[in-house]
Design an enzyme around this catalytic site. Structure first.
Site: not given
Ligand code: UT7
Length: 325
Positions: A115, A252, A282
């Site tokens: 990225c 980004h 992204n």
């Molecule tokens: O470009 C390169 C760099 N990449 C990034 O910058 C990405 C950085 N990370 C992020 O943007 C975020 O961490 C994400 C958008 C990937 C995830 O957001 P989050 O607020 O960190 O969510 P999380 O991973 O802590 O997940 C929260 C909950 C989980 O459920 P439980 O364990 O709390 O029951 C996930 O299983 O959300 C669940 N979850 C979803 N639910 C509905 C994960 N993906 C999804 C989804 N739809 N697509």
């Protein structure tokens, strides 16, 4: 001491025709428009057509940038293309762009910093131009991340999209004035201790296959704002420019929450922040030039404006650049 500087002559972009909305994704995996918008700010992303490859996207963006610059392909003697989704293992996707443009002189090569690829490519081209070895460069970010997504993994497949953007940079004499246009400073960083936080689980030398993108999203998120603001502070220190004196912040486009958090921590006013993640998702190395093209096309970024660029991603890699447009 350098006597040349790299000035932006043109910018262009290309997005594949097909749009995939959050509602479309909710039919494919267990997710919802509400979750995706609230956690990422993404509403839609573009997906390359069957048979449409990264160099096709890059070539269209390059042609648009040349048109914007009022230049011909023959005027270009350097192509630096950032991608993690090349057409083939080799040759470089950049040489397909070069041949598509009918250029047979100069040099064309790919660069891989995930990225952060566009910031790394910009810094590379800037250094070539400043050295006097090349005169005009196409700096391209182009990706077809749809080809490395596991479409059954809701934690990653909702985040990424396809697209390409390109800048034309030209070496001009440095007259030593304070308000001169061009790339003012670039700062690049990597830390391979984090290489397993965001990676593709296949590759030529390891599995002889392509593999799928894997990410510990929460871990990446945890490091993102600190790394981004740190390398931007380097750019501010190197130039004396600060959050108050920049005109535009073009980060980004990974996640709206990361962008807002970084801008807030640095004290950058929300109206200076260019956002495209809502419509593009992204697009990795393509996201910054896509956002630049969009803010240039709608008249926001004008000649003389100070534009702050920043990216962070797999590796981890991260970097910043300040450009007087
Ligand atoms: O470009 C390169 C760099 N990449 C990034 O910058 C990405 C950085 N990370 C992020 O943007 C975020 O961490 C994400 C958008 C990937 C995830 O957001 P989050 O607020 O960190 O969510 P999380 O991973 O802590 O997940 C929260 C909950 C989980 O459920 P439980 O364990 O709390 O029951 C996930 O299983 O959300 C669940 N979850 C979803 N639910 C509905 C994960 N993906 C999804 C989804 N739809 N697509």
């Amino acid at each position: 001491m350098s006597h040349l500087r790299s000035v932006v002559r043109g910018v262009g972009s290309y997005l594949p025709a097909r749009i995939l909305t959050n509602a479309d994704l909710a039919l494919m995996v267990d997710t919802s428009d509400e979750w995706i918008v609230q956690r990422t700010g993404i509403r839609a992303r573009h997906i390359a057509a069957e048979g449409e490859v990264t160099s096709d996207l890059a070539l269209s963006a390059a042609r648009a940038a040349l048109e914007d610059a009022g230049l011909e392909p023959a005027d270009i003697d350097l192509i630096v293309l950032a991608t993690s989704t090349p057409d083939n293992t080799f040759p470089a996707t950049a040489v397909s762009v070069q041949s598509g443009l009918g250029i047979t002189h100069g040099a064309a090569f790919d660069l891989q910093a995930v990225c952060s690829g566009f910031v790394f490519a910009l810094a590379t081209a800037d250094n070539f131009l400043k050295s006097g070895s090349h005169k005009r460069a196409l700096v391209i970010g182009a990706e077809t991340f749809s080809r490395i997504l596991d479409w059954s993994d809701r934690t990653t497949c909702v985040l990424f999209g396809d697209g390409a953007g390109a800048l034309v940079l030209e070496a001009v004499p440095d007259e030593g004035k304070d308000d001169e246009r061009g790339v003012l400073t670039t700062h690049l960083r990597s830390d391979g201790r984090y290489k397993t936080k965001l990676y593709v689980d296949g590759g030529v030398s390891s599995t002889r296959s392509v593999g799928y993108l894997r990410m510990e999203g929460r871990e990446v998120f945890r490091h993102a704002v600190g790394m981004i603001t740190d390398v931007i502070e380097d750019a501010f220190r190197a130039t004396g420019i600060d959050a108050g004196t920049i005109d535009w912040f073009v980060p980004h486009q990974a996640n709206r929450r990361i962008i807002d958090g970084s801008a807030h921590k640095l004290g950058i006013a929300p109206e200076k922040v260019v956002i495209t993640v809502d419509q593009h998702g992204n697009t990795s190395a393509a996201s910054i030039p896509l956002a630049l093209a969009s803010a240039h096309a709608d008249g926001r970024i004008k000649q003389g404006d100070v534009v702050l660029l920043e990216a962070m991603g797999g590796g981890f890699t991260w970097g910043s650049a300040l450009v007087r447009w």
